[in-house]
Scaffold this motif. Structure first.
Motif, PDB file in Angstrom:
ATOM      1  N   LEU A  46       0.817  -1.211   0.000  1.00  0.00           N
ATOM      2  CA  LEU A  46       0.000   0.000   0.000  1.00  0.00           C
ATOM      3  C   LEU A  46       0.851   1.262   0.000  1.00  0.00           C
ATOM      4  O   LEU A  46       0.450   2.278  -0.549  1.00  0.00           O
ATOM      5  N   ARG A  51      -0.101   7.703  -6.040  1.00  0.00           N
ATOM      6  CA  ARG A  51      -0.630   8.792  -5.223  1.00  0.00           C
ATOM      7  C   ARG A  51      -2.122   8.976  -5.514  1.00  0.00           C
ATOM      8  O   ARG A  51      -2.563   8.861  -6.637  1.00  0.00           O
ATOM      9  N   ASP A  52      -2.875   9.267  -4.472  1.00  0.00           N
ATOM     10  CA  ASP A  52      -4.312   9.535  -4.556  1.00  0.00           C
ATOM     11  C   ASP A  52      -5.138   8.349  -5.041  1.00  0.00           C
ATOM     12  O   ASP A  52      -6.246   8.522  -5.545  1.00  0.00           O
ATOM     13  N   ALA A  53      -4.617   7.146  -4.894  1.00  0.00           N
ATOM     14  CA  ALA A  53      -5.373   5.959  -5.301  1.00  0.00           C
ATOM     15  C   ALA A  53      -6.606   5.794  -4.417  1.00  0.00           C
ATOM     16  O   ALA A  53      -6.652   6.263  -3.276  1.00  0.00           O
ATOM     17  N   VAL A  55      -8.737   3.051  -2.508  1.00  0.00           N
ATOM     18  CA  VAL A  55      -8.521   1.721  -1.953  1.00  0.00           C
ATOM     19  C   VAL A  55      -9.841   1.179  -1.395  1.00  0.00           C
ATOM     20  O   VAL A  55     -10.418   1.764  -0.482  1.00  0.00           O
ATOM     21  N   ARG A  74      -3.527   5.467   7.264  1.00  0.00           N
ATOM     22  CA  ARG A  74      -3.673   6.921   7.177  1.00  0.00           C
ATOM     23  C   ARG A  74      -2.382   7.619   7.591  1.00  0.00           C
ATOM     24  O   ARG A  74      -1.993   8.617   6.997  1.00  0.00           O
ATOM     25  N   ARG A  77       0.015   6.932   4.518  1.00  0.00           N
ATOM     26  CA  ARG A  77      -0.469   7.393   3.220  1.00  0.00           C
ATOM     27  C   ARG A  77      -1.746   8.224   3.360  1.00  0.00           C
ATOM     28  O   ARG A  77      -2.845   7.773   3.024  1.00  0.00           O
ATOM     29  N   ASP A  79      -2.810  10.481   1.604  1.00  0.00           N
ATOM     30  CA  ASP A  79      -3.371  10.832   0.293  1.00  0.00           C
ATOM     31  C   ASP A  79      -4.366   9.800  -0.228  1.00  0.00           C
ATOM     32  O   ASP A  79      -5.161  10.094  -1.120  1.00  0.00           O
ATOM     33  N   LEU A  80      -4.327   8.594   0.306  1.00  0.00           N
ATOM     34  CA  LEU A  80      -5.193   7.532  -0.205  1.00  0.00           C
ATOM     35  C   LEU A  80      -6.631   7.748   0.247  1.00  0.00           C
ATOM     36  O   LEU A  80      -6.892   8.126   1.382  1.00  0.00           O
ATOM     37  N   ARG A  81      -7.557   7.488  -0.664  1.00  0.00           N
ATOM     38  CA  ARG A  81      -8.982   7.503  -0.329  1.00  0.00           C
ATOM     39  C   ARG A  81      -9.359   6.052  -0.069  1.00  0.00           C
ATOM     40  O   ARG A  81      -9.130   5.200  -0.923  1.00  0.00           O
ATOM     41  N   THR A  82      -9.902   5.782   1.092  1.00  0.00           N
ATOM     42  CA  THR A  82     -10.216   4.402   1.444  1.00  0.00           C
ATOM     43  C   THR A  82     -11.714   4.215   1.651  1.00  0.00           C
ATOM     44  O   THR A  82     -12.408   5.106   2.144  1.00  0.00           O
ATOM     45  N   SER A 102     -11.848   6.899   6.935  1.00  0.00           N
ATOM     46  CA  SER A 102     -12.271   6.077   5.812  1.00  0.00           C
ATOM     47  C   SER A 102     -13.788   6.065   5.688  1.00  0.00           C
ATOM     48  O   SER A 102     -14.502   6.056   6.691  1.00  0.00           O
TER      49      SER A 102
END
Length: 135
Positions: A46, A51-53, A55, A74, A77, A79-82, A102
């Motif tokens: 992960l 970037r900005d994936a 999930v 968090r 990362r 930047d990740l949207r979960t 999330s």
């Protein structure tokens, strides 16, 4: 032209992973979809996703509660949207996931439900291609 979204699916059941990947490829055909099925390698993998994936993470991963993994993810990362997916999601657990940064929802049961979920998370109008039938 904008870059297609990167979508990562984290589940520990290979059959479920294949189904989710198939549905997502139909709902968001331009997305770069990666599937992770080995929870032991999850942390390292992960960290390496684009970037900005987006999930989609199964709530139960090899006996661990995904809600407990969210703060760790968090921290590494932000930047990740979960989106935490669960077969059943009591309101208290949905609120715990939200507090950990999330979204959380019950697993979609149809292609249309997946379409709506992906649209809401990506903030776009995802078009499901018409099925073509061989004559």
């Amino acid at each position: 032209m904008s870059t297609p979204p990167s979508v990562v699916v984290v589940v520990d059941d290979i059959d479920h992973a294949l189904i989710v990947r198939l549905v997502l490829s139909r709902v968001a055909p331009d997305a770069a979809i990666e599937v992770m099925t080995d929870p032991r390698a999850l942390a390292q993998r992960l960290i390496e996703v684009p970037r900005d994936a987006l999930v989609f993470m199964d709530r139960q991963l090899d006996g661990r509660d995904g809600i407990d993994l969210l703060p760790l993810l968090r921290a590494e990362r932000p930047d990740l949207r979960t989106v935490l997916l669960s077969a059943a999601l009591p309101e208290a657990d949905r609120l715990r996931a939200l507090a950990a940064g999330s979204a959380a929802t019950e697993k979609p049961a149809s292609v249309i439900s997946w379409q709506r979920l992906v649209e809401s998370v990506l903030g776009t109008d995802v078009q499901v291609p018409a099925r073509t039938h061989a004559a």
